[in-house]
Every structure is written in C-alpha cells, then in structure tokens.
Design a protein around this motif. Structure first.
Motif, PDB file in Angstrom:
ATOM      1  N   ARG A 186      10.412 -18.013  -2.000  1.00  0.00           N
ATOM      2  CA  ARG A 186      11.624 -18.401  -1.282  1.00  0.00           C
ATOM      3  C   ARG A 186      11.513 -18.011   0.184  1.00  0.00           C
ATOM      4  N   LEU A 187      11.940 -18.912   1.053  1.00  0.00           N
ATOM      5  CA  LEU A 187      12.044 -18.553   2.474  1.00  0.00           C
ATOM      6  C   LEU A 187      13.173 -19.343   3.106  1.00  0.00           C
ATOM      7  N   HIS A 188      13.704 -18.804   4.194  1.00  0.00           N
ATOM      8  CA  HIS A 188      14.907 -19.370   4.819  1.00  0.00           C
ATOM      9  C   HIS A 188      14.645 -19.861   6.242  1.00  0.00           C
ATOM     10  N   ASP A 189      13.376 -19.942   6.584  1.00  0.00           N
ATOM     11  CA  ASP A 189      13.028 -20.387   7.941  1.00  0.00           C
ATOM     12  C   ASP A 189      11.717 -21.153   7.872  1.00  0.00           C
ATOM     13  N   PHE A 190      11.631 -22.058   6.874  1.00  0.00           N
ATOM     14  CA  PHE A 190      10.316 -22.657   6.603  1.00  0.00           C
ATOM     15  C   PHE A 190       9.792 -23.517   7.745  1.00  0.00           C
ATOM     16  N   ALA A 191      10.679 -24.180   8.496  1.00  0.00           N
ATOM     17  CA  ALA A 191      10.200 -25.086   9.541  1.00  0.00           C
ATOM     18  C   ALA A 191      10.056 -24.380  10.880  1.00  0.00           C
ATOM     19  N   VAL A 192      11.035 -23.560  11.223  1.00  0.00           N
ATOM     20  CA  VAL A 192      11.008 -22.813  12.479  1.00  0.00           C
ATOM     21  C   VAL A 192      11.266 -21.350  12.138  1.00  0.00           C
ATOM     22  N   PRO A 193      10.214 -20.525  12.107  1.00  0.00           N
ATOM     23  CA  PRO A 193      10.403 -19.116  11.722  1.00  0.00           C
ATOM     24  C   PRO A 193      11.415 -18.416  12.627  1.00  0.00           C
ATOM     25  N   PHE A 194      12.147 -17.489  12.038  1.00  0.00           N
ATOM     26  CA  PHE A 194      13.150 -16.743  12.798  1.00  0.00           C
ATOM     27  C   PHE A 194      12.508 -16.010  13.979  1.00  0.00           C
ATOM     28  N   GLN A 195      11.281 -15.525  13.768  1.00  0.00           N
ATOM     29  CA  GLN A 195      10.570 -14.818  14.838  1.00  0.00           C
ATOM     30  C   GLN A 195       9.292 -15.573  15.194  1.00  0.00           C
ATOM     31  N   GLU A 196       8.876 -15.437  16.439  1.00  0.00           N
ATOM     32  CA  GLU A 196       7.731 -16.227  16.890  1.00  0.00           C
ATOM     33  C   GLU A 196       6.377 -15.624  16.483  1.00  0.00           C
ATOM     34  N   ASN A 197       6.323 -14.315  16.321  1.00  0.00           N
ATOM     35  CA  ASN A 197       5.023 -13.662  16.106  1.00  0.00           C
ATOM     36  C   ASN A 197       4.766 -13.185  14.679  1.00  0.00           C
ATOM     37  N   SER A 198       5.747 -13.336  13.821  1.00  0.00           N
ATOM     38  CA  SER A 198       5.522 -13.011  12.422  1.00  0.00           C
ATOM     39  C   SER A 198       6.532 -13.767  11.584  1.00  0.00           C
ATOM     40  N   ALA A 199       6.197 -13.928  10.332  1.00  0.00           N
ATOM     41  CA  ALA A 199       7.079 -14.675   9.450  1.00  0.00           C
ATOM     42  C   ALA A 199       6.850 -14.165   8.037  1.00  0.00           C
ATOM     43  N   SER A 200       7.884 -14.283   7.223  1.00  0.00           N
ATOM     44  CA  SER A 200       7.730 -13.742   5.876  1.00  0.00           C
ATOM     45  C   SER A 200       8.208 -14.734   4.825  1.00  0.00           C
ATOM     46  N   PHE A 201       7.816 -14.470   3.608  1.00  0.00           N
ATOM     47  CA  PHE A 201       8.377 -15.176   2.466  1.00  0.00           C
ATOM     48  C   PHE A 201       8.651 -14.161   1.375  1.00  0.00           C
ATOM     49  N   HIS A 202       9.560 -14.517   0.474  1.00  0.00           N
ATOM     50  CA  HIS A 202       9.948 -13.603  -0.593  1.00  0.00           C
ATOM     51  C   HIS A 202       9.460 -14.125  -1.936  1.00  0.00           C
ATOM     52  N   VAL A 203       9.016 -13.193  -2.752  1.00  0.00           N
ATOM     53  CA  VAL A 203       8.588 -13.523  -4.106  1.00  0.00           C
ATOM     54  C   VAL A 203       9.507 -12.787  -5.068  1.00  0.00           C
ATOM     55  N   THR A 204      10.033 -13.484  -6.053  1.00  0.00           N
ATOM     56  CA  THR A 204      10.845 -12.857  -7.091  1.00  0.00           C
ATOM     57  C   THR A 204      10.140 -13.069  -8.420  1.00  0.00           C
ATOM     58  N   SER A 205      10.034 -12.017  -9.187  1.00  0.00           N
ATOM     59  CA  SER A 205       9.441 -12.146 -10.511  1.00  0.00           C
ATOM     60  C   SER A 205      10.059 -11.130 -11.451  1.00  0.00           C
ATOM     61  N   GLN A 206      10.531 -11.604 -12.579  1.00  0.00           N
ATOM     62  CA  GLN A 206      11.080 -10.680 -13.565  1.00  0.00           C
ATOM     63  C   GLN A 206       9.994  -9.860 -14.237  1.00  0.00           C
ATOM     64  N   PHE A 207       8.728 -10.237 -13.983  1.00  0.00           N
ATOM     65  CA  PHE A 207       7.607  -9.574 -14.642  1.00  0.00           C
ATOM     66  C   PHE A 207       6.961  -8.500 -13.771  1.00  0.00           C
ATOM     67  N   SER A 209       7.640  -5.249 -10.581  1.00  0.00           N
ATOM     68  CA  SER A 209       8.586  -4.354  -9.939  1.00  0.00           C
ATOM     69  C   SER A 209       8.055  -4.069  -8.544  1.00  0.00           C
ATOM     70  N   PRO A 210       8.855  -4.163  -7.480  1.00  0.00           N
ATOM     71  CA  PRO A 210      10.253  -4.555  -7.510  1.00  0.00           C
ATOM     72  C   PRO A 210      10.427  -6.032  -7.860  1.00  0.00           C
ATOM     73  N   LEU A 211      11.632  -6.340  -8.256  1.00  0.00           N
ATOM     74  CA  LEU A 211      11.962  -7.719  -8.617  1.00  0.00           C
ATOM     75  C   LEU A 211      11.667  -8.677  -7.457  1.00  0.00           C
ATOM     76  N   VAL A 212      12.044  -8.264  -6.261  1.00  0.00           N
ATOM     77  CA  VAL A 212      11.843  -9.090  -5.068  1.00  0.00           C
ATOM     78  C   VAL A 212      10.897  -8.366  -4.122  1.00  0.00           C
ATOM     79  N   SER A 213       9.884  -9.058  -3.643  1.00  0.00           N
ATOM     80  CA  SER A 213       8.997  -8.453  -2.651  1.00  0.00           C
ATOM     81  C   SER A 213       8.859  -9.386  -1.455  1.00  0.00           C
TER      82      SER A 213
END
Lengths: 284, 284
Positions: A186-207, A209-213
C-alpha cells in the motif's frame, strides 16, 4: 519532450519523428489506441525512441515494490488491486484548464489522472491485460462531454479484480493497494512521492510481526530526472551503438491506452462490460 | 450476548427476548432483512434492547472521524468511499470454519467482513441508504454456495459512489477511505485498531500543510468494553427509568442488512443493478 494537449500529439510527434527527434511524450499519449498506433508507427519508421512521461515508473521505489510483488514467499499471489487518483480542480481549473476542453484533452480526468491508475494496475499485474472492463455507472461529465470523474472495475481471466477511481472533483488522493494471498502492499503517493529524495511503501501481513512495516527507498535524483536519464541512455545507445529503439516503452503506452479506451467504451455504451482487445502492436 | 452462527440467531434471540433478556447480537445479525424484522419485532414486543456487536462504532476515534466528516469547512462534501476488509482464512478455516458452512453462515465473507465494510460506508454517509447496488462480477463462491470473496459498487441519488471488497482469501487489510471535495479521510484499521489504547486516522488535503496529518485518539477502555458499557447503560435506563429501548441500534442493523441483501441479490441475479428498498421498519 512534447507536453502539448493530447489532441495535438499525433501531428507533432509525427513531425518530430520525421526530423529524427526522439520523443518523450506527455500522458495521456493519445486520444485512442488507433491514434497511438499511428504515433508509434511514425517513431518506428524513423528509428526514434518513444517513451511516455509516466515519471513514477523510474523511481527506485517502483523497482523495490516490483521485487516485493514478485516474491511469492512474501507476497503470495496477487488477487485484488485498487487505485485512486484525484485532485480538486477548483472553479478556474474546471472552466479554463486544457484538461476540461473537448478539443484539447477530451478524455479529461480519465486521460489525466486515470492514466496513472491504469498504468499502476497494469504494472502490478506485470502488464497482463484484463479480459473485461466495466465502467462505474456514475461518471461526472461536463457540458462539452469531457470526463471530470469516473471509475471502473477490471477483470482478469484468472479471477484477479482491480478497481480504480479518478477525478478532478475531490481533494488530492493518490493511492495504490495490491492485495496478495500472503501480504498486501500500500502507498498513498504512488505517482508523485510526498518527498523528493525518498519514498516509502507499506506492507501488511497477518503472517508476520509487526503487522505493518514501512519500506523506505532513497533516490539520489528526483523521479523526473531519472526518467530523462533513462530516455537519454536509450537515445545514446541508438546514436552511439546503432541500437534499435526499445520496444518496451511503446508497448506499455499501448497497453495502458487500450484499457483506457475500454473504460471509455464502457461509459459510452451505457456501462456494459467491454472486452479488452490485445493490440496487434504488442504481439509483434 | 449471542455469538452463535447466523442461522441460529432468529431462534435464540426470540427465545432470549421472550425471557426478557436484552440482546447484544454478533454480526451478521441475520441471513436476510425479513429475518431481521422478525428478530427486532421479538425484541420490541418484549421491550428489550437490541444492539449488534459492531464494536468499532463505540471507539472514540469513530466520534472524532464523524466530527471531521461533518465539518463542511474542512472536509467539504462527501463524494467517494472505498472500504476493504479481508483476511487470509487458510486451508483449515476454509474447510472447517462455521463462516464457510452453508447451514451456519451462508453469507460467508459478505456477512462476516463485508458487514463491516457496508456499515462503515453507511456510517460515512450518515446512514443515507444508496439507491442502487451493483455487485462485482467475480465473486469466489465455494462448492456449497458460500461467498468467500466479493465486491460491490453502491450508488446514491446525489452522485456519491462507494466501492467495497471483502474476502477470506487475501492477507489482512481493513481500509476505509472517504473522499471529500476539500479533504480525504483514511485509516487502515477501521474495525480492529492496530493498538488497543489509541487509534489514529489520516487526513489528506491539498489545501493545507502538511498535506497529510495524523489524528490520534486515546481510549481508556478497549472498544469492545465501550460497546458493552453503552449496551449496559441503555439496559440500565430501561430497567431503572422505564425508558423505551433505543431504536437507533436496530435501525442501523436493518440498514446494513438491506444493503447486504441487495449485494447478495445482485450476485444472484448475475450482476444486475439492484434497487435498495428502504425498510418499513426504519420509517416508523
């Protein structure tokens, strides 16, 4: 680089290609797949590189996410994709901008921000085309026939489903979610990243820990510069080594355009399902 | 509190109500709106409180988000809602769990996790019912007819659109996004917060800085305890002051159920649009 309104693309790309100029083309690249075929044919005939200006494709985060989606151990099998790209155009934009004018960018929000949603969905499926597209029943269309807001559901042969919504009518959102059997991305800035020099995405997995990374990716250059760099490399290779233009980029544009055409056809047919026809172009 | 499989609800709620017991009922509350009418009628006839166990409704975050959505200055007008609730059931779950058995919980994922999506969507619209529901064309249904995965698009009279996807087949995701003309609201743990003692939601607005802001809400008790507390208050008021049972809770259950029924009807009709009929119950 051709940033002109979409209705002028065919004429000016053809003119540029005939002068031997390589073409980096603003999206949406064409008003239809038929028109794009002419554009790409002009580039091929003149041996020039074609690339659309979908800048987020060149961000290293995109490569990182691709690796994650392709990792069956961690992500599992892709089942569902959802993408939203909207911004609030405002009264002046909705009256005067080229993207709401029938003679300039008649695809409106579908061509402008929907292009990113469709490309992101195709990117997530590793460019496997859906078999059917069904547009959502409540598009907003202005008095000259330009789409201001619309959505669609896409169906694949193997049961994958994607939905997207694109609009000039709600405040900015640029979401992409891909659901796998073992994890989701999941990500919330896929086309234009919120920041110019780094960008992130989130992974969620019930399998796990942590649930979200959160996965962060540093970029030394902005994605737009990386795009130009890649384009320049391809051009240098053609000029210096006599390489052929890379077919990957026109193929991705064409696949995006045929899905976009299918969404438009579904809207125009009164929200019937429309089969996506694989372009001849992509099979050669 | 009745946590029994859905197919047993009518029988046991009726029995409990006839003994004068107030009823906190696990969701999905019924297999159909018609059945829920009988359940609610039994509670009314015996003067007992009815409440469904949709626990996130009682979290103070929910109150905070409601205030934000109702704030025209900050949020603008609601246009689009999207909700996803999935978890990966695993082989044992998909074979043996009550939620995949036709005689116990025949609504499957639609009843179990879809209930939360539908309630969240209705909550976002302040419980205005959609006029039409159109199920997505690729539900996954097991050999005994139980839904393992499905989606739907909901349409309102004023042009609002919502989509949801619910499933037992992909790793855990519980997303809610509401798009307004001035801002959007988003959270990834709407039904079960990631943390027990605090929960947050994110607001994105192109008209403010920072673009994305996080709003955190502390809760002194877990949402499940807050639910029981509210239920106990209503019961105490009936027992102590001779108040009538609160009609809000059965009404919310009924509205959720009629939308759920419409999604099921759309699936059963081969993905035709289904009109949502406002239940008589809610207008009295």
């Amino acid at each position: 680089y051709i940033p002109l309104p979409t209705s002028l693309h065919r004429r000016w790309v053809t003119a540029a290609a005939e002068k031997g100029k390589h073409v980096l083309l603003e999206k949406p690249v064409a008003l239809s797949a038929a028109e794009l075929e002419e554009i790409v044919a002009a580039c091929e005939a003149n041996g020039v590189q074609f690339m659309d200006a979908t800048m987020w494709m060149h961000h290293p985060r995109t490569t990182g996410m691709r690796a994650f989606l392709s990792d069956g151990e961690r992500f599992g099998q892709l089942k569902v994709i959802h993408s939203t790209f909207t911004f609030a155009g405002g009264p002046d934009f909705l009256t005067n901008n080229i993207r709401v004018k029938a003679d300039l960018d008649s695809l409106g929000a579908l061509g402008d921000v929907g292009w990113y949603c469709i490309r992101a969905i195709l990117w997530a499926t590793d460019y496997e085309l859906p078999k059917t597209v069904l547009a959502s029943r409540e598009p907003v269309i202005n008095e000259s026939g330009v789409i201001l807001s619309c959505g669609s559901t896409l169906y694949w042969q193997d049961g994958k489903v994607a939905t997207f919504h694109c609009s000039f009518l709600t405040s900015v959102v640029q979401d992409l979610t891909a659901l796998g059997t073992k994890a989701s991305l999941r990500l919330h800035d896929f086309a234009v990243p919120f920041q110019e020099n780094s960008a992130s995405f989130h992974v969620t997995s019930q399998f796990s820990s942590p649930l979200v990374s959160e996965h962060n990716v540093i970029n030394d250059l902005p994605q737009e510069a990386l795009m130009v760099k890649e384009f320049a490399c391809l051009v240098a290779s053609i000029k210096g080594n006599g390489s052929k233009p890379d077919k990957k980029w026109p193929t991705l544009s064409m696949k995006t355009q045929v899905v976009l055409d299918a969404v438009k056809a579904s809207i125009d047919s009164g929200f019937e399902p429309v089969e996506v026809v694989s372009p001849l172009f992509c099979t050669t």
